[in-house]
Design a protein around this motif. Structure first.
Motif, short mmCIF file in Angstrom:
data_model
loop_
_atom_site.label_atom_id
_atom_site.label_comp_id
_atom_site.label_asym_id
_atom_site.label_seq_id
_atom_site.Cartn_x
_atom_site.Cartn_y
_atom_site.Cartn_z
N GLY A 87 0.84 -1.20 0.00
CA GLY A 87 0.00 0.00 0.00
C GLY A 87 0.86 1.24 0.00
O GLY A 87 2.06 1.18 -0.26
N ASN A 110 0.65 5.98 0.30
CA ASN A 110 -0.13 7.21 0.48
C ASN A 110 0.49 8.34 -0.32
O ASN A 110 1.71 8.39 -0.49
CB ASN A 110 -0.19 7.59 1.96
CG ASN A 110 -1.07 8.79 2.24
OD1 ASN A 110 -0.60 9.85 2.63
ND2 ASN A 110 -2.37 8.63 2.04
N ASN A 136 -2.45 2.30 5.59
CA ASN A 136 -3.00 1.73 4.36
C ASN A 136 -2.44 0.35 4.07
O ASN A 136 -3.12 -0.52 3.51
CB ASN A 136 -2.73 2.68 3.19
CG ASN A 136 -3.28 2.18 1.88
OD1 ASN A 136 -2.54 1.75 1.00
ND2 ASN A 136 -4.60 2.22 1.72
#
Length: 424
Positions: free
Chosen positions: A264, A266, A296
């Motif tokens: 993941g 960001n 995340n």
């Protein structure tokens, strides 16, 4: 249940290695790609060294037809196409001239600019009333999405074909955009990456800002010094990195080599508020970007084994380290290993995030942490925050499991991505 997203192909045109085998050898052995640039000296730049991929005419002819190369003058597209097609082939995917596009595959390939030298050539022709002599490819070479358009056509891609642009965060952002598209089930695979033009018309503005290194013109390989007390600014660089990002199910079905998994990440912006500006990061936003990337990715800060930093060899390096310590809640000998590829390539600008992500992935896949060259005099502001042993001078052979990669760009924009060694 979240889809698992993996990396199945890698391709690169870097100052210290064109092609994955050459690049891997260079980062393991601390080989610099920074050289004296005669053109920068002739133009009286304060920084007269640069990192630029070495592309022979023979190599060009492997990727472009004779007709395509006629009047071709866009280094960014050149680097991007070579890296992109290498990644595609490296993933075990074929290039077929089918009647129908490949609806399952697309490309998100970032760029800061496109065809600056072609623009200059065009301006002169227009000023000399020779507009009809511009040629039929000038638009394709100078539009920002030229690199994705060329790749889309050469590979017959039928899914999303686009170009993102977020300054130095471009490449890392492109990988996350590809990850999101596959996560949402809108594509099986995306060729993600970024490219950066080379030459004085790209680098001139940075030289004018006095952020480039000018103290090592006689010793080019020593010029890029991230985290060093004798760092004197960044060395401009160029190139491209490309990754095939794929749905795990599709990768297993094809029997593909899996280099790493994307957990993941960001992206955010500091809004040029607080201590943030066009050229300086808002520390609160940087820390939040890292923290949200962990959330995340559903991991804790303690699980990160190494960081591939942005770390440009400017006065902001120690601030970046401070932001990592605060975001992770880890310092001194508890801090992860950290390195900066820019010590060997210079700052490849819009290509930096993708080239550096490939370096991070190779470390996971082959089990090593590459050394930081030109950093034997670690900055005292950094040694006050972390154990110097966490900044290896030479390659160490350990087995990292999770690496965080971050990029921070002009405009106060941030991107952080979490890569993990693949395990079934």
């Amino acid at each position: 249940m979240r889809k698992r997203v993996v990396i199945t192909g890698l391709g690169i045109t870097a100052p210290n290695g064109v092609g994955i085998p050459a690049f891997t050898h260079s980062i393991k052995n601390g080989v610099s790609g920074i050289r004296h640039d005669a053109q920068l000296e002739e133009l009286q730049f304060s920084c007269q060294i640069a990192g630029q991929p070495d592309i022979s005419d023979e190599l060009k002819s492997e990727y472009f037809t004779e007709l395509e190369l006629r009047g071709f003058n866009s280094t960014g597209i050149l680097y991007g196409v070579i890296a992109g097609i290498e990644a595609w082939k490296n993933a075990g995917l074929s290039i077929e001239n089918n009647e129908d596009p490949d609806w399952d595959s697309g490309t998100i390939f970032g760029s800061g600019t496109s065809g600056i030298d072609k623009f200059r050539e065009s301006i002169y022709k227009i000023d000399e009333l020779q507009v009809r002599r511009l040629g039929s490819t000038v638009v394709a070479q100078t539009m920002n999405s030229g690199v994705s358009a060329y790749l889309g056509g050469k590979l017959g891609l039928g899914n999303q074909v686009t170009t993102n642009s977020s300054a130095c965060a471009t490449g890392t952002e492109a990988i996350l955009m590809a990850y999101d598209r596959i996560q949402s089930g809108q594509a099986k695979r995306i060729l993600a990456g970024s490219t950066g033009d080379s030459g004085p018309y790209i680098w001139g503005g940075f030289d004018a800002l006095r952020v480039c290194s000018s103290k090592y013109n006689d010793n080019p390989e020593q010029g890029s010094r991230p985290m060093s007390a004798s760092a004197a600014g960044f060395v401009p660089g160029s190139g491209a990195g490309a990754l095939v990002i794929e749905d795990l199910e599709s990768a297993i079905e094809r029997g593909a080599t899996i280099y790493a998994e994307i957990l993941g990440g960001n992206v955010n912006s500091g809004g040029q508020r607080g201590n943030g500006s066009m050229t300086a990061p808002n520390s609160t936003a940087v820390q939040q970007c890292i923290t949200n990337a962990l959330i995340n990715s559903e991991i804790s800060a303690n699980e990160i084994d190494a960081i591939n930093g942005h770390l440009t060899a400017t006065t902001k390096d120690s601030l970046e380290i401070e932001n990592w310590t605060k975001a992770l809640g880890r310092s001194r000998n508890d801090f992860p290993y950290i390195n900066s590829l820019k010590s060997m390539t210079g700052h490849c600008l819009s290509a930096a995030g993708s080239i550096e992500s490939i370096a991070a992935i190779l470390q996971l896949h082959e089990g090593f942490i590459f050394g930081n060259i030109n950093c034997d005099d670690l900055h005292p502001e950094i040694t006050a925050l972390i154990d110097p042993l966490k900044v290896p001078q030479k390659t160490i052979y350990i087995q990292p499991n999770i690496i965080a990669k971050a990029s921070f760009g002009f405009g106060d924009v941030n991107a952080c991505i979490i890569f993990k060694k693949f395990q079934k």
